[in-house]
Motif scaffolding. Structure first.
Motif, mmCIF file in Angstrom:
data_model
loop_
_atom_site.group_PDB
_atom_site.id
_atom_site.type_symbol
_atom_site.label_atom_id
_atom_site.label_comp_id
_atom_site.label_asym_id
_atom_site.label_seq_id
_atom_site.Cartn_x
_atom_site.Cartn_y
_atom_site.Cartn_z
ATOM 1 N N VAL A 192 0.863 -1.111 -0.051
ATOM 2 C CA VAL A 192 -0.036 -0.176 -0.077
ATOM 3 C C VAL A 192 1.146 1.227 0.098
ATOM 4 O O VAL A 192 1.955 1.230 0.396
ATOM 5 C CB VAL A 192 -0.797 0.069 1.132
ATOM 6 N N LYS A 230 1.291 5.541 1.035
ATOM 7 C CA LYS A 230 0.859 6.565 2.262
ATOM 8 C C LYS A 230 -0.511 7.152 1.818
ATOM 9 O O LYS A 230 -1.557 7.120 2.426
ATOM 10 C CB LYS A 230 1.890 7.593 2.126
ATOM 11 N N GLU A 263 -2.795 6.157 -0.431
ATOM 12 C CA GLU A 263 -3.977 5.077 -0.177
ATOM 13 C C GLU A 263 -4.364 4.895 1.357
ATOM 14 O O GLU A 263 -5.606 4.906 1.509
ATOM 15 C CB GLU A 263 -3.566 3.750 -0.769
ATOM 16 N N THR A 264 -3.505 4.760 2.428
ATOM 17 C CA THR A 264 -3.721 4.821 3.383
ATOM 18 C C THR A 264 -4.559 6.107 4.191
ATOM 19 O O THR A 264 -5.393 5.722 5.043
ATOM 20 C CB THR A 264 -2.345 4.332 4.492
ATOM 21 N N LYS A 287 -7.995 5.913 2.879
ATOM 22 C CA LYS A 287 -9.102 4.855 3.548
ATOM 23 C C LYS A 287 -9.205 5.081 5.133
ATOM 24 O O LYS A 287 -10.086 4.972 5.563
ATOM 25 C CB LYS A 287 -8.130 3.510 3.635
ATOM 26 N N SER A 288 -8.158 5.631 5.718
ATOM 27 C CA SER A 288 -8.330 6.419 7.183
ATOM 28 C C SER A 288 -9.279 7.293 7.158
ATOM 29 O O SER A 288 -10.286 7.120 7.958
ATOM 30 C CB SER A 288 -7.000 6.858 7.631
ATOM 31 N N TRP A 328 -11.677 4.792 8.907
ATOM 32 C CA TRP A 328 -11.000 4.732 10.283
ATOM 33 C C TRP A 328 -11.602 6.209 11.059
ATOM 34 O O TRP A 328 -12.859 6.495 11.063
ATOM 35 C CB TRP A 328 -9.673 4.996 10.329
ATOM 36 N N THR A 335 -7.257 12.036 11.488
ATOM 37 C CA THR A 335 -6.566 11.992 10.055
ATOM 38 C C THR A 335 -6.220 13.273 9.478
ATOM 39 O O THR A 335 -5.000 13.796 9.312
ATOM 40 C CB THR A 335 -6.981 10.860 9.036
ATOM 41 N N LEU A 382 3.185 8.139 8.806
ATOM 42 C CA LEU A 382 2.664 6.629 8.556
ATOM 43 C C LEU A 382 3.776 6.195 9.217
ATOM 44 O O LEU A 382 4.852 5.908 8.309
ATOM 45 C CB LEU A 382 2.020 6.204 7.446
#
Length: 425
Positions: A10, A12, A14-15, A18-19, A23, A28, A39
């Motif tokens: 993955v 950064k 993308e994360t 998604k967060s 999340w 975030t 991250l």
């Protein structure tokens, strides 16, 4: 996919997406708005690497969780060895690991401590400490201080600052009485006005408020009031305990013996969740009436106990204790030099051992310092309840070489933050 596969595939971006979507969008975005696009990927000792490869020195250590360093190999070996034989265990029954750790903790605690009850997080055992005090005294009211933080579970969040409480309608008017920290007269007055106080709950040094140091005699006077009025003294040592002050429990440096000590975060070295309350005879009396009145499925997990036993073995070593004394003194001298070089912006150093708060000019001076330190490869966080103070939490096993590198980067980062701090005043 395993953990390694996820980290290796993955990105950064993308994360972050998604967060924000799945999340915690608010948290975030909050960090990204501050320019902290962090991250955490690889981690080792008192360093971690951002997923883009940038290395940072960790002097936040997640509130003390990584006081013995990230992925301490001795603690990982203890967990690896234990997982070959046990799992979390069964919370209904004793076990050799739970009993061994309880004995170890009691022997490392002030005179009069008798029992240990386990949890899996700091907030959970703050709740338990309050329950124990109420059971022991048959009273309801808890005295705590303004701008305090004790966790986010039901009773713990009600004891803390309204910022964390009001949004969830968790306030409990009449149950939690707030007074200013270091205000002896206010503490005396609240006892005079209420004859049904179960306990005083205090962080020995309020961490999220910027490590405000207790004034001489303040904590002893609070304990005297508790004894005189039949209330219990609960010492929240979640961020200040486990040798960070040079003593196993920071409260010992103020010559006070509490009725209850709460510990978490670094209790298992950041490897497996476990927390505990340490109780004297009066605070633990409920167990003689109904030992099953409190239960926690993951409290005292046998895997966590194995990790915590290794933590106490490391902390009890004379070389560890000597290192805390050396690093506390060495860093203080270096910080004083940096402070002298930045008299307009670096205003003060709050310290008890490795528990430190660095004071900067302006209402938000520590936010600017945090941002510039991040650019220079140091991760430290501002105090959420006083953004003029930087929480500075070096680990107990750091080396002189680490301190030298850290002081060099601090000097650069604090110097670079000057213009931003002065603009904000």
């Amino acid at each position: 996919m395993g953990a390694a596969d996820i980290f290796n595939t993955v990105t950064k971006q993308e994360t972050f997406k998604k967060s924000i979507k799945y999340w915690n969008s608010g948290k975030t975005k909050e960090w990204l708005d501050l320019g902290i696009d962090l991250l955490i990927g690889k981690r080792e000792g008192y360093y971690f690497w951002d997923m883009d490869g940038k290395r940072l020195m960790d002097v936040h250590i997640n509130g003390g969780t990584y006081s013995l360093g990230h992925r301490n190999p001795e603690i990982i070996d203890a967990l690896t060895d234990a997982v070959k034989y046990v799992d979390i265990g069964n919370h209904h029954f004793p076990s050799p690991l739970k009993a061994e750790l309880a004995e170890t903790v009691v022997k490392a605690s002030p005179e009069g401590m008798r029992h240990v009850i386990y949890g899996s997080s700091g907030g959970e055992v703050i709740d338990l400490a309050i329950k124990c005090a109420r059971s022991a005294t048959d009273r309801l009211k808890i005295v705590c201080v303004n701008n305090c933080y004790h966790g986010h579970t039901g009773l713990a969040v009600a004891a803390g600052e309204p910022r964390y409480c009001d949004i969830f309608h968790a306030e409990r008017p009449g149950e939690f009485l707030k007074v200013p920290f270091n205000d002896t007269e206010a503490m005396e007055r609240v006892f005079e006005e209420n004859d049904d106080i179960a306990a005083v709950l205090l962080e020995t040094i309020p961490a999220t408020y910027g490590f405000v140091m207790p004034e001489t005699g303040y904590l002893k006077r609070v304990k005297e009031l508790c004894e005189k009025r039949g209330a219990l003294y609960i010492a929240d040592e979640v961020q200040t305990g486990l040798l960070r002050s040079g003593k196993m429990w920071c409260i010992e440096t103020y010559d006070v013996i509490p009725d209850i000590i709460v510990t978490s975060k670094g209790f298992s070295g950041g490897i497996y969740p476990i927390s505990a309350v340490i109780l004297n005879e009066k605070a633990s009396y409920w167990m003689t009436k109904d030992g099953s009145a409190h239960m926690a499925t993951f409290g005292g997990s046998e895997l966590g106990c194995a990790c915590a036993l290794k933590v106490f073995e490391i902390l009890n070593r004379s070389e560890t204790q000597e290192n805390v004394r050396f690093v506390s003194d060495y860093l203080r001298k270096g910080l004083e030099r940096i402070k002298a070089d930045n008299p307009d912006t670096f205003k003060g150093i709050r310290q008890n051992g490795l528990i430190m708060g660095l004071e900067f000019a302006g209402d938000n001076g520590a936010v600017a310092v945090m941002q510039h330190l991040y650019k220079n490869g140091v991760w430290a966080i501002y105090s959420q309840l006083d953004p003029s103070v930087l929480q500075f939490k070096p680990g107990v096993l750091v080396t002189k070489e680490y301190c030298d590198e850290l002081l060099e980067k601090l000097s650069v980062g604090i110097g670079e933050a000057k213009d931003d701090i002065l603009r904000g005043i």
